[in-house]
Design a protein around this motif. Structure first.
Motif, PDB file in Angstrom:
ATOM      1  N   LEU A  31       0.733  -5.462  -4.571  1.00  0.00           N
ATOM      2  CA  LEU A  31      -0.400  -6.773  -4.342  1.00  0.00           C
ATOM      3  C   LEU A  31      -0.497  -7.217  -5.778  1.00  0.00           C
ATOM      4  CD1 LEU A  31      -0.942  -8.273  -2.246  1.00  0.00           C
ATOM      5  CD2 LEU A  31      -3.330  -7.730  -2.009  1.00  0.00           C
ATOM      6  N   THR A  32      -1.228  -7.477  -6.731  1.00  0.00           N
ATOM      7  CA  THR A  32      -1.865  -7.507  -8.131  1.00  0.00           C
ATOM      8  C   THR A  32      -0.443  -8.258  -8.346  1.00  0.00           C
ATOM      9  OG1 THR A  32      -3.532  -5.816  -8.421  1.00  0.00           O
ATOM     10  CG2 THR A  32      -2.717  -7.046  -9.926  1.00  0.00           C
ATOM     11  N   LEU A  33       0.237  -7.197  -8.797  1.00  0.00           N
ATOM     12  CA  LEU A  33       1.858  -7.749  -9.640  1.00  0.00           C
ATOM     13  C   LEU A  33       1.965  -8.772  -8.722  1.00  0.00           C
ATOM     14  CD1 LEU A  33       3.628  -4.410 -10.462  1.00  0.00           C
ATOM     15  CD2 LEU A  33       2.258  -5.430 -12.017  1.00  0.00           C
ATOM     16  N   LEU A  34       2.858  -8.865  -7.483  1.00  0.00           N
ATOM     17  CA  LEU A  34       3.135 -10.314  -6.459  1.00  0.00           C
ATOM     18  C   LEU A  34       2.364 -11.682  -6.736  1.00  0.00           C
ATOM     19  CD1 LEU A  34       3.827  -8.174  -3.597  1.00  0.00           C
ATOM     20  CD2 LEU A  34       5.868  -8.942  -5.389  1.00  0.00           C
ATOM     21  N   VAL A  35       1.441 -10.667  -7.173  1.00  0.00           N
ATOM     22  CA  VAL A  35      -0.389 -12.383  -6.875  1.00  0.00           C
ATOM     23  C   VAL A  35       0.591 -12.507  -8.302  1.00  0.00           C
ATOM     24  CG1 VAL A  35      -2.214 -12.951  -7.002  1.00  0.00           C
ATOM     25  CG2 VAL A  35      -1.325 -11.746  -5.686  1.00  0.00           C
ATOM     26  N   ALA A  36       0.161 -12.076  -8.839  1.00  0.00           N
ATOM     27  CA  ALA A  36       0.685 -12.821 -10.962  1.00  0.00           C
ATOM     28  C   ALA A  36       2.078 -12.790 -10.812  1.00  0.00           C
ATOM     29  CB  ALA A  36       0.829 -11.270 -11.895  1.00  0.00           C
ATOM     30  N   THR A  62      -1.884   0.865   5.513  1.00  0.00           N
ATOM     31  CA  THR A  62      -2.134   2.619   5.192  1.00  0.00           C
ATOM     32  C   THR A  62      -2.341   3.103   6.591  1.00  0.00           C
ATOM     33  OG1 THR A  62      -3.589   2.846   3.375  1.00  0.00           O
ATOM     34  CG2 THR A  62      -3.975   4.432   5.034  1.00  0.00           C
ATOM     35  N   ILE A  63      -2.433   2.342   7.220  1.00  0.00           N
ATOM     36  CA  ILE A  63      -2.238   2.391   9.806  1.00  0.00           C
ATOM     37  C   ILE A  63      -0.891   2.915   9.632  1.00  0.00           C
ATOM     38  CG2 ILE A  63      -3.186   1.740  11.390  1.00  0.00           C
ATOM     39  CD1 ILE A  63      -5.612   1.070  10.171  1.00  0.00           C
ATOM     40  N   ALA A  64      -0.337   1.113   9.242  1.00  0.00           N
ATOM     41  CA  ALA A  64       1.608   1.216   9.617  1.00  0.00           C
ATOM     42  C   ALA A  64       2.786   2.023   9.235  1.00  0.00           C
ATOM     43  CB  ALA A  64       1.440  -0.408   9.436  1.00  0.00           C
ATOM     44  N   PHE A  65       2.113   2.523   7.413  1.00  0.00           N
ATOM     45  CA  PHE A  65       3.183   2.969   6.947  1.00  0.00           C
ATOM     46  C   PHE A  65       2.688   4.587   5.870  1.00  0.00           C
ATOM     47  CE2 PHE A  65       4.244  -1.564   7.043  1.00  0.00           C
ATOM     48  CZ  PHE A  65       5.227  -1.498   8.155  1.00  0.00           C
ATOM     49  N   ASP A  66       1.384   4.509   6.310  1.00  0.00           N
ATOM     50  CA  ASP A  66       0.970   5.184   5.528  1.00  0.00           C
ATOM     51  C   ASP A  66       0.986   5.286   3.797  1.00  0.00           C
ATOM     52  OD1 ASP A  66      -0.800   7.991   5.490  1.00  0.00           O
ATOM     53  OD2 ASP A  66       1.454   9.027   4.999  1.00  0.00           O
ATOM     54  N   ILE A  67       1.247   3.850   3.340  1.00  0.00           N
ATOM     55  CA  ILE A  67       0.582   3.654   1.891  1.00  0.00           C
ATOM     56  C   ILE A  67      -0.434   3.849   1.195  1.00  0.00           C
ATOM     57  CG2 ILE A  67       1.213   2.442   0.075  1.00  0.00           C
ATOM     58  CD1 ILE A  67       4.089   0.896   1.895  1.00  0.00           C
ATOM     59  N   PRO A  68      -0.232   5.185   0.186  1.00  0.00           N
ATOM     60  CA  PRO A  68      -1.843   4.730  -0.107  1.00  0.00           C
ATOM     61  C   PRO A  68      -2.400   3.308  -0.903  1.00  0.00           C
ATOM     62  CG  PRO A  68      -0.337   6.730  -1.291  1.00  0.00           C
ATOM     63  CD  PRO A  68       0.703   5.249  -0.370  1.00  0.00           C
ATOM     64  N   ALA A  69      -3.648   4.154  -0.730  1.00  0.00           N
ATOM     65  CA  ALA A  69      -4.196   2.249  -1.252  1.00  0.00           C
ATOM     66  C   ALA A  69      -3.881   1.943  -2.493  1.00  0.00           C
ATOM     67  CB  ALA A  69      -5.785   1.892  -1.251  1.00  0.00           C
ATOM     68  N   TRP A  70      -3.647   2.680  -3.243  1.00  0.00           N
ATOM     69  CA  TRP A  70      -3.824   2.411  -5.296  1.00  0.00           C
ATOM     70  C   TRP A  70      -2.338   1.973  -5.208  1.00  0.00           C
ATOM     71  CZ3 TRP A  70      -0.140   4.231  -7.808  1.00  0.00           C
ATOM     72  CH2 TRP A  70       0.915   5.564  -7.523  1.00  0.00           C
ATOM     73  N   VAL A  71      -1.287   2.167  -4.531  1.00  0.00           N
ATOM     74  CA  VAL A  71      -0.046   1.708  -4.535  1.00  0.00           C
ATOM     75  C   VAL A  71      -0.082   0.637  -4.223  1.00  0.00           C
ATOM     76  CG1 VAL A  71       2.533   1.635  -3.443  1.00  0.00           C
ATOM     77  CG2 VAL A  71       0.719   4.390  -4.142  1.00  0.00           C
ATOM     78  N   THR A  72      -1.195   0.054  -2.724  1.00  0.00           N
ATOM     79  CA  THR A  72      -0.900  -1.401  -2.316  1.00  0.00           C
ATOM     80  C   THR A  72      -1.923  -2.356  -3.460  1.00  0.00           C
ATOM     81  OG1 THR A  72      -0.762  -0.697   0.063  1.00  0.00           O
ATOM     82  CG2 THR A  72      -2.268  -2.638  -0.122  1.00  0.00           C
ATOM     83  N   ALA A  73      -2.667  -1.835  -3.608  1.00  0.00           N
ATOM     84  CA  ALA A  73      -3.068  -2.821  -4.911  1.00  0.00           C
ATOM     85  C   ALA A  73      -2.245  -2.843  -5.737  1.00  0.00           C
ATOM     86  CB  ALA A  73      -4.579  -1.396  -5.078  1.00  0.00           C
ATOM     87  N   LEU A  74      -1.652  -1.848  -6.725  1.00  0.00           N
ATOM     88  CA  LEU A  74      -1.199  -2.405  -7.885  1.00  0.00           C
ATOM     89  C   LEU A  74       0.440  -2.974  -7.964  1.00  0.00           C
ATOM     90  CD1 LEU A  74       0.176  -1.695 -10.793  1.00  0.00           C
ATOM     91  CD2 LEU A  74       1.711   0.505  -9.480  1.00  0.00           C
ATOM     92  N   ALA A 107      -7.746  -5.502   3.553  1.00  0.00           N
ATOM     93  CA  ALA A 107      -7.330  -6.122   5.368  1.00  0.00           C
ATOM     94  C   ALA A 107      -6.096  -5.211   4.811  1.00  0.00           C
ATOM     95  CB  ALA A 107      -6.673  -7.469   5.576  1.00  0.00           C
ATOM     96  N   ILE A 108      -5.214  -6.297   3.932  1.00  0.00           N
ATOM     97  CA  ILE A 108      -3.988  -5.842   3.440  1.00  0.00           C
ATOM     98  C   ILE A 108      -3.544  -4.385   2.687  1.00  0.00           C
ATOM     99  CG2 ILE A 108      -1.976  -5.465   1.822  1.00  0.00           C
ATOM    100  CD1 ILE A 108      -2.477  -8.691   0.983  1.00  0.00           C
ATOM    101  N   SER A 109      -4.755  -3.496   2.772  1.00  0.00           N
ATOM    102  CA  SER A 109      -3.921  -2.211   2.523  1.00  0.00           C
ATOM    103  C   SER A 109      -4.595  -0.930   3.796  1.00  0.00           C
ATOM    104  CB  SER A 109      -5.539  -1.344   0.611  1.00  0.00           C
ATOM    105  OG  SER A 109      -5.832  -0.353   0.522  1.00  0.00           O
TER     106      SER A 109
END
Length: 457
Positions: free
Chosen positions: A187-192, A173-185, A167-169
């Motif tokens: 998000l993973t760092l923030l959660v960690a 992508t829709i709002a800011f045209d950010i690639p899924a892999w960037v969001t995933a990376l 859902a975040i990805s």
């Protein structure tokens, strides 16, 4: 038969009549035996939110509630409601209400049991939740382990990772045209960064983010509802009518039976508020309190805020703006609804920001839930190595969650949710006499000072 079809068949069994009756039936039984506690004791429950922390525990009652709310206020409030109405029609919202109303009694019971039967683990942390009241209250160690296995499954494959990350990805992508892999990376760092600090760091983030994001989203919904105020009564009438009458196809809506509305409404309601699922008791057990009933009452308000308030506002926004029978689905459907009340850009940003905040805190909450279930299963054997293994696995699943098919994610999430709920509901029914006795004891003691004051006067 492919995996998708197999999962669909399993999901139909898990969310069949037995589970639905067990969920609603448990809540109905508790509602009647507790004499509508979720109605008459709601003012007391709300007042207890601000009571100073006292007693043993790791968190204040408010922090424990915020930790639980961080897990429940998530994509279910935006994407889940949109999905429910898209599949089951407006009537699905009614069944979400029903599940939430009875679910408040269930949430009270399970969180009260969590405090009553909690203990301290080998690391010195408070340990509680369904696995402990199943083992210590019912004496069924195998059922406790089964719950813990399903709990880890929900954290890994259900509410905890895939549904939130995807859902975040999509939103970014829709709002800011950010690639899924960037969001995933990112998000993973923030959660960690948050979760590796333990429950207290998770609670600190939740206490700051949950009330702010919930209030902001409610105000945004209120803005739309005020703009379309003349449509609120017709929308409520449509919800009630559609709950008991099949809805014909219209626009992009394919039509829905009453059974579809009921099933998807209850399933999405449980996904959103988690009443009966057994997750919130894990956070409730960490509360600094010596009174199980008071923490049960505080925890009960979580279902009220999550579904009765936030999900209702989302559902009404979707219905009164007419987007529910359009072509959009999921987060895009909610974005379209907000855009109807203002500009498309504002609508898109409101939903995106809310969705990202809601989903992020849900990931944090479920990391904690899954870790407690994992530690229950492996703690004495693997110790800290086992905890690190869990954390690395969880973070790895976050990293890949953005690349999994959406309908597969929701089907998998619904399936593991239902499996987790079943052992917990069996335990609540098995411990029903304890629930009733503890409740009667508390309110009898609470009334005694008043009775003495009346007698002396």
């Amino acid at each position: 038969m492919n995996f998708h079809a197999l999962l669909s068949d399993i999901n139909a069994i898990v969310w069949g009549p037995v589970t639905l009756c067990l969920l609603v039936g448990t809540g109905l039984y508790l509602t009647l035996r507790l004499k509508l506690l979720q109605v008459f004791k709601l003012p007391l429950a709300l007042s207890l939110l601000f009571k100073p922390a006292s007693g043993k525990g790791d968190l204040s009652s408010f922090a424990a509630l915020c930790t639980a709310l961080s897990a429940t206020i998530g994509t279910g409030n935006i994407v889940g409601v949109a999905t429910a109405i898209k599949i089951g029609g407006p009537g699905a919202l009614f069944w979400m209400w029903l599940a939430a109303f009875f679910g408040m009694a269930t949430k009270y019971a399970e969180c009260m049991l969590a405090v009553k039967y909690r203990t301290t683990d080998a690391r010195g942390n408070i340990a509680g939740g369904p696995m402990y009241y199943i083992e210590r209250g019912l004496g069924l160690g195998w059922l406790a382990k089964l719950f813990a296995v399903f709990g880890v499954g929900v954290a890994f494959f259900g509410i905890g990772t895939f549904a939130q990350v995807n859902a975040i990805s999509d939103a970014m992508t829709i709002a800011f045209d950010i690639p899924a892999w960037v969001t995933a990376l990112v998000l993973t760092l923030l959660v960690a960064a948050v979760t590796l600090g333990g429950v207290k760091r998770i609670a600190n983030v939740a206490q700051k983010l949950v009330p702010t994001m919930a209030l902001g989203y409610v105000l945004a919904c209120a803005w739309i509802l005020i703009a379309f105020s003349e449509q609120i009564i017709p929308a409520l009438q449509l919800v009630l009518h559609s709950a008991f009458t099949p809805v014909s196809a219209a626009g992009g809506f394919l039509g829905a039976t009453v059974a579809q509305a009921l099933q998807i409404g209850i399933a999405r309601g449980v996904f959103s508020n988690e009443s009966g699922l057994g997750s919130a008791p894990i956070a409730a057990a960490a509360a600094k309190t010596n009174e199980p009933v008071e923490q049960g009452l505080v925890s009960m308000t979580g279902t009220f805020f999550d579904t009765i308030l936030i999900c209702t506002m989302t559902g009404l926004v979707l219905i009164i703006t007419g987007v529910w029978n359009g072509d959009a689905a999921g987060a895009a459907m909610t974005s379209a609804a907000f855009a109807s009340g203002g500009s498309a850009i504002i609508g898109q940003y409101v939903v995106t920001i809310a969705l990202v905040c809601f989903a992020f805190t849900t990931i944090l909450g479920w990391h904690y839930y899954g870790e407690r279930c994992w530690y229950y299963l492996t703690g004495t054997r693997l110790g800290e190595r086992g905890v690190r293994l869990y954390q690395l696995t969880f973070l790895s699943l976050i990293a890949v969650g953005a690349f999994i098919q959406l309908d597969l994610i929701w089907m998998l999430a619904d399936t593991v949710n239902g499996l987790m709920a079943i052992p917990n509901l069996i335990a609540i029914i098995g411990l029903r006499h304890v629930i009733l006795a503890e409740t009667q004891r508390y309110f009898t003691q609470r009334a005694m000072p008043t009775e003495r004051a009346v007698a002396s006067s």
